[in-house]
Structure formats: C-alpha cells, structure tokens
Write a protein that holds these residues in place. Structure first.
Motif, PDB file in Angstrom:
ATOM      1  N   MET A   1       0.832  -1.204   0.000  1.00 41.99           N
ATOM      2  CA  MET A   1       0.000   0.000   0.000  1.00 41.99           C
ATOM      3  C   MET A   1       0.875   1.265   0.000  1.00 41.99           C
ATOM      4  N   VAL A   2       1.960   1.226   0.772  1.00 40.47           N
ATOM      5  CA  VAL A   2       2.841   2.382   0.831  1.00 40.47           C
ATOM      6  C   VAL A   2       3.472   2.635  -0.529  1.00 40.47           C
ATOM      7  N   ILE A   3       3.901   1.559  -1.205  1.00 39.10           N
ATOM      8  CA  ILE A   3       4.523   1.699  -2.523  1.00 39.10           C
ATOM      9  C   ILE A   3       3.531   2.269  -3.520  1.00 39.10           C
ATOM     10  N   ALA A   4       2.284   1.780  -3.483  1.00 37.55           N
ATOM     11  CA  ALA A   4       1.266   2.281  -4.393  1.00 37.55           C
ATOM     12  C   ALA A   4       1.009   3.762  -4.158  1.00 37.55           C
ATOM     13  N   THR A   5       0.977   4.168  -2.891  1.00 41.94           N
ATOM     14  CA  THR A   5       0.773   5.583  -2.566  1.00 41.94           C
ATOM     15  C   THR A   5       1.920   6.439  -3.093  1.00 41.94           C
TER      16      THR A   5
ATOM     17  N   TRP B   1       3.770   5.843  -5.707  1.00 40.79           N
ATOM     18  CA  TRP B   1       3.638   5.949  -7.160  1.00 40.79           C
ATOM     19  C   TRP B   1       2.563   6.957  -7.542  1.00 40.79           C
ATOM     20  N   VAL B   2       1.474   6.983  -6.775  1.00 42.42           N
ATOM     21  CA  VAL B   2       0.409   7.959  -7.048  1.00 42.42           C
ATOM     22  C   VAL B   2       0.926   9.376  -6.837  1.00 42.42           C
ATOM     23  N   ARG B   3       1.674   9.583  -5.767  1.00 48.51           N
ATOM     24  CA  ARG B   3       2.250  10.910  -5.503  1.00 48.51           C
ATOM     25  C   ARG B   3       3.205  11.320  -6.622  1.00 48.51           C
ATOM     26  N   LEU B   4       4.033  10.384  -7.053  1.00 45.39           N
ATOM     27  CA  LEU B   4       4.971  10.666  -8.143  1.00 45.39           C
ATOM     28  C   LEU B   4       4.228  11.067  -9.406  1.00 45.39           C
ATOM     29  N   LEU B   5       3.179  10.318  -9.734  1.00 47.02           N
ATOM     30  CA  LEU B   5       2.395  10.611 -10.933  1.00 47.02           C
ATOM     31  C   LEU B   5       1.752  11.987 -10.852  1.00 47.02           C
TER      32      LEU B   5
END
Length: 254
Positions: free
Chosen positions: A1-5, A7-11
């Motif tokens: 979940m942390v990794i997905a978050t 990636w969303v922030r990066l995008l």
C-alpha cells in the motif's frame, strides 16, 4: 500500500509540473505547449525502458559499450535535428565524440573511473550530454552569425581571406558563447547548485570529500569536453562540413 501511494504521488507531481511548464510556455507566448508535453512523455517512456534494461547493461561490459554508442548516436541525431543541418548533421557527431571520447579515456586510464558499467554509463552519459548541448548551441550560433553577417563574409573574401579563415573570423566568438553554461555551473558549484554526481554519491552513502572530489573531476572534464566540441564545430563550419541548406546556396552564389 505504501509503494502504491508513493507511485500515485509521483504521478501527480509529474503531471502538475508538466502542466505548469506547458501552461507557462503558452501563457508567455514562447511556444505551443505541444513540445513540452511530448518531451515529458518521451522522457517517461525512455526512463521506463532504461530502467527495465539497465541491470543487464551494467552487468555486461559489451552491453555497456553498446549502450554508450547508443547514447552518442542519439546525441548526434538530437543535435542534428536541433541545428537544422539535414544530411550534413552527421558531422556534428564528430564534435560530440571529439570532446567526450578522449575525456572518458583519460578518466579510465587515470584510474578515476573503473571499467564497469555502473561507473562508465553515468559518467559517459554526463560527458556526452554536455558535448551534445555545447555542440547544438555552438552550431546554431555559428550558422546564425554566418547568415546574419554574410556581408562581412563577402568583405573578408574581398580583402584576401580564404573562405575558411573568413568563416572563422565570423563564427568563433558567437560559437564560444556555448561554453557559458558550463563555465557558470563550474563557478557556482556548491553555492548555487549541487550537481547530480555529488548528490548521487551522498545518497549512496559515500563520504562528502569523495563526492566532492568526483564532482570536481566531472565538472572540469565537462569544461574540457565542451571546449573541444566548440572548437571542432568552428572548424566544421569553417570548412563547409556543417551548413544549413539555404546557406549552402548563398555561399555558392557568392
């Protein structure tokens, strides 16, 4: 979940920065936003591709050499396109390699850069990129000077100058302006900017003095690389190897 978050922030950040750059370019009347968006998309695709293959490249010396050759080829194509030199654009590769290749060889032979992919790819990329930038700027400025000061070129010929000497007199100073970014970066390092090699080594856990020493070598190598590239550009333009199509016709009619 942390990794997905993450990636969303990066995008989100990348989208905001791209949109801001495109909006400012359009609002300021500098250009259409299309090139900014295309550059961002291209960078994304290229970095994704490089990230996918870089492990294999760095683990193999032949693949590393092949990757460096690819870097030089892309740099030559990019510079040729930016300078509008058409079929003569391949000659800009002489300026790029004329600056970068001896510098890489010196760093390797001097023992400062080991013969490994993890060292050769980033250092080679920095030097080829610097040579590409200097080549593009110097070619554009030299050819612009040759176009705008065509009357002075004709006057120099009337005074007995040879064609190469007449061109050198016109383009040498404008071409030399391409060295200003490298000079400013070197003069202000540590005060205005902390370049990538320095920051990368610090993030990798290297001692501060070692990071600073490597960055100093890279900056001085860039100065040498770009100076050589600009001198080669002046000679290529003076000898007629690099021209725009319209300028070829003008000089033939002189």
């Amino acid at each position: 979940m942390v990794i997905a978050t993450d990636w969303v922030r990066l995008l989100v950040v990348c989208l905001v920065l791209t949109a801001a750059a495109a909006a400012v370019v359009r609002w300021g009347g500098l250009a259409s936003p299309g090139p900014v968006v295309r550059a961002a998309l291209r960078a994304t695709a290229q970095l994704a591709a490089v990230s996918a293959v870089i492990t294999a490249v760095l683990a193999s010396l032949p693949l590393t050499v092949g990757f460096l050759v690819l870097m030089a080829a892309v740099a030559t194509g990019t510079s040729a396109a930016r300078t509008g030199t058409g079929r003569r654009g391949a000659w800009v590769g002489v300026a790029i390699l004329g600056g970068a290749l001896p510098a890489v060889a010196l760093l390797v032979l001097g023992g400062l850069v080991p013969v490994t992919g993890i060292a050769l790819v980033p250092v080679g990329g920095i030097l080829v990129g610097g040579a590409m930038t200097a080549t593009t700027l110097s070619v554009r400025r030299a050819l612009d000077a040759l176009r705008d000061r065509h009357g002075e070129y004709e006057a120099a010929l009337a005074l007995g100058f040879t064609e190469p000497d007449a061109v050198r007199e016109l383009v040498r100073r404008p071409a030399a302006e391409a060295l200003l970014p490298a000079l400013d970066q070197t003069r202000t390092v540590g005060l205005v900017t902390l370049p990538g090699a320095f920051v990368g080594m610090l993030l990798g856990g290297a001692p501060v003095w070692q990071a600073g020493a490597l960055q100093l070598v890279v900056l001085l190598a860039l100065l040498a690389v770009e100076a050589v590239a600009i001198v080669v550009v002046v000679e290529l333009v003076a000898r007629g190897f690099v021209r725009r199509a319209s300028q070829e016709e003008e000089l033939r009619l002189t």
